[in-house]
Design a protein around this motif. Structure first.
Motif, mmCIF file in Angstrom:
data_model
loop_
_atom_site.group_PDB
_atom_site.id
_atom_site.type_symbol
_atom_site.label_atom_id
_atom_site.label_comp_id
_atom_site.label_asym_id
_atom_site.label_seq_id
_atom_site.Cartn_x
_atom_site.Cartn_y
_atom_site.Cartn_z
ATOM 1 N N ASP A 507 -10.678 12.268 -26.901
ATOM 2 C CA ASP A 507 -9.821 11.888 -28.033
ATOM 3 C C ASP A 507 -9.759 12.999 -29.078
ATOM 4 O O ASP A 507 -8.713 13.231 -29.679
ATOM 5 C CB ASP A 507 -10.329 10.592 -28.663
ATOM 6 N N TRP A 508 -10.890 13.678 -29.293
ATOM 7 C CA TRP A 508 -10.891 14.739 -30.307
ATOM 8 C C TRP A 508 -10.023 15.922 -29.883
ATOM 9 O O TRP A 508 -9.428 16.589 -30.733
ATOM 10 C CB TRP A 508 -12.317 15.193 -30.627
ATOM 11 N N GLU A 509 -9.954 16.195 -28.579
ATOM 12 C CA GLU A 509 -9.056 17.249 -28.091
ATOM 13 C C GLU A 509 -7.609 16.908 -28.422
ATOM 14 O O GLU A 509 -6.837 17.760 -28.874
ATOM 15 C CB GLU A 509 -9.191 17.408 -26.578
ATOM 16 N N LYS A 510 -7.252 15.652 -28.165
ATOM 17 C CA LYS A 510 -5.878 15.212 -28.421
ATOM 18 C C LYS A 510 -5.575 15.218 -29.913
ATOM 19 O O LYS A 510 -4.451 15.515 -30.331
ATOM 20 C CB LYS A 510 -5.669 13.813 -27.837
ATOM 21 N N GLU A 511 -6.587 14.891 -30.735
ATOM 22 C CA GLU A 511 -6.379 14.892 -32.184
ATOM 23 C C GLU A 511 -6.172 16.313 -32.705
ATOM 24 O O GLU A 511 -5.309 16.549 -33.557
ATOM 25 C CB GLU A 511 -7.570 14.247 -32.893
ATOM 26 N N ILE A 512 -6.935 17.256 -32.194
ATOM 27 C CA ILE A 512 -6.740 18.660 -32.589
ATOM 28 C C ILE A 512 -5.347 19.127 -32.175
ATOM 29 O O ILE A 512 -4.645 19.796 -32.939
ATOM 30 C CB ILE A 512 -7.829 19.554 -31.965
#
Length: 589
Positions: A507-512
């Motif tokens: 999820d953090w990859e997608k948020e970045i």
């Protein structure tokens, strides 16, 4: 005993110097016999390609051989005309029209027109069958739409986008390539259905077949020895008196696979400039007057250096890219934080960089106006690192070795590019630092081309130390979009390579990724800064890259050149076409 050891060391150094001098004799004799109106530099390895679209390495030859529509002045960060003499935005900022200079020509004398520009963008950079590091940067907005690019007439080209896009102009600086030479390589395909362009202009191509528009063209390439460039007689730029540029007739790149050897060559007079490593800064500073050169210090360098763990959970032909045991460690955020806390960056700065640098805490260049100074990074704290590991179920045996909760010893391989003494020294220290946490790190420097193949093609690696070039503009979708060509900590396969199954994106990859999309759409500078500040905080929190040290930008340049304006963004020779040699009879040390 110490006396005889000293004599042996002196003898070895003298012998090494003699051998290096003999190896350079043919290069120096060849160069001096033709002209002293030249500059001789060094590179660590052979080029991987002479194809500007396919290149993934830095340095590369294309800053000498190609220009784009515009360029960025590294002193002012202002966009300046290059092949285009002007450009104009529409009121809604969604259309831009570039007007080419009159009379532009390729190095073979053929006209350079709007056809070449449209071909370069539509048929090369935006061609999904051609893997390149540029295509991602053209994707606009949440939909990822590409611009429409069309010819208005022989000198005017229209770029049109559907949503606001702050880095619009940055895409106008990429190399323009010749349609009259390369169009047939797009129309023809190989057995796999890929354009033959992918195998065009490799390093085995005769130099005269490579057509360029920059100040220099290829003259000669001798593997593991040198690359020689000569003036492009059809280069468009002239000086204030109307004289043809460039002033310097030839550029020679000596291929020197060690920074130590490059230093010896520079001190002997065989090289005109070298990047100054911290260990040799004091020595060269003392020799400035005697050696008739200047050591330039541009302050913090652009770009980043980092360690990364392979987070890719995908499989090829049913086989995991990363051993599942190690993948579980690497994908544990507290494991990555423990590694970050376990690296003694102050020691790297003091011992390896000799104090000539500072910590790098985020993905943005320290000199960039978008660098988030509030991100504190990870101070050296092995106690905190061990606490995080124990919290995640890792355990120590009586010998201080680290094991996971299932009894697997924590060990992995760390790679970097051989010949880069700074990175080799960092790798050796990181191996020692992580040993204090009980981790067994097998450090293995590799030839640069082998390293690049592992990171971008085979994806067969566990941990690495490498760096990215940087600039003032933060937009870097090729790194931070999940399908980006340099999203190397969790890399998707490149076009034409074997597919991967079971890949997972956090999820953090997608948020970045979403933040980089939003940042590219925001036209108000302060709001852009807020977005990229958040992206830097997330990268620091989740550590896909563990940033290490930001060195000072240092270079030694002989005083035989007029017009040097050193910049940490462009180096000493960013304006090479305007430089000139002021002393043909300079004594060599």
């Amino acid at each position: 005993m110490k006396y005889f050891e000293t004599i042996k060391i002196i003898y070895r150094r003298a012998l090494s110097f003699i051998l290096i001098s003999l190896c350079l004799l043919s290069l120096t004799a060849c160069a001096s016999s033709e002209s002293q109106n030249q500059v001789v530099l060094s590179v660590l390895s052979d080029p991987k390609t002479f194809n500007a679209v396919l290149s993934q390495e830095s340095p590369n030859i294309f800053g000498l051989t190609y220009e784009g529509l515009i360029t960025e002045n590294p002193l002012t960060a202002e966009k300046e005309p290059a092949l285009a003499e002007s450009w104009e935005f529409s009121d809604d900022k969604l259309t831009i029209i570039f007007t080419l200079r009159e009379g532009l020509k390729w190095s073979d004398g053929k006209p350079l027109t709007a056809d070449d520009v449209v071909f370069s963008y539509n048929d090369l950079y935006l061609n999904e069958k051609i893997p390149n590091n540029y295509r991602d940067s053209f994707r606009v907005g949440k939909k990822g739409d590409f611009p429409t690019i069309k010819k208005l007439d022989d000198r005017r080209i229209e770029f049109k986008i559907t949503e606001p896009f702050a880095p619009f102009l940055d895409n106008a600086s990429i190399p323009i390539l010749p349609a009259h030479i390369l169009r047939k390589t797009i129309q023809e395909t190989d057995k796999a259905g890929n354009p033959v362009f992918i195998s065009t202009w490799g390093t085995d191509t005769p130099p005269e077949q490579i057509i360029v528009n920059g100040p220099y063209k290829l003259r000669e390439y001798a593997t593991s020895q040198r690359i020689v460039f000569e003036q492009n007689p059809y280069y468009w730029k002239k000086d204030q008196e109307g004289q043809q540029l460039p002033n310097i007739e030839r550029v020679v790149w000596a291929i020197v696979e060690s920074t130590d050897t490059a230093l010896l060559q520079f001190r002997s007079g065989s090289l005109d400039s070298i990047s100054v490593t911290p260990e040799y800064f004091s020595l060269l500073k003392q020799e400035e007057n005697r050696g008739n050169f200047t050591v330039y210090n541009g302050g913090p360098a652009y770009g980043t250096t980092f360690m990364s763990l392979n987070l890719n959970q995908g499989k090829r032909d049913g086989k995991p890219l990363v051993d599942p045991i190690k993948s579980a460690w690497f994908n544990n955020i507290n494991f990555r934080k423990a590694v970050a806390y376990g690296i003694d960056r102050p020691r790297i700065i003091n011992n390896i960089y000799r104090g000539l640098g500072g910590p790098q805490n985020t993905q943005e260049s320290v000199q960039s106006p978008f660098y988030n100074k509030s991100v504190k990074g990870y101070d050296y704290d092995p106690a905190k690192a061990k606490k995080l590991l124990l919290q995640e179920g890792f355990k120590y045996n009586q010998g201080g070795e680290l094991f996971d909760s299932k009894g697997n010893q924590v060990k992995f391989t760390l790679i970097t590019n051989a010949g880069n003494k700074i990175r080799e020294a960092m790798g050796a220290q990181i191996k020692e630092d992580l040993r204090k946490l009980g981790m067994q790190v097998d450090f293995s420097p590799l030839a640069f081309n082998v390293l690049v193949d592992k990171l971008s093609n085979s994806l067969d690696w566990e941990a690495h130390i490498i760096g990215f070039t940087g600039g003032n503009e933060p937009h870097s979708p090729n790194i931070w979009y999940t399908d980006g060509n340099l999203h190397m900590f969790n890399q998707q396969p490149q076009a034409g390579s074997q597919p991967i199954t079971g890949q997972v994106f956090a999820d953090w990859e997608k948020e970045i990724e979403a933040l980089y999309v939003a940042g590219s759409q925001e036209l108000v500078l302060e709001k852009r800064k807020e977005i990229y500040n958040k992206s830097q905080e997330l990268v620091s929190d989740y550590l896909p890259f563990i940033y290490l040290v930001n060195p000072y930008s240092l270079a030694a340049v002989r005083n035989r050149f007029d017009g040097i304006q050193y910049s940490p963004l462009g180096g000493a020779f960013w304006n090479i076409e305007k430089l000139s040699v002021n002393d043909m009879t300079e004594e060599q040390n």
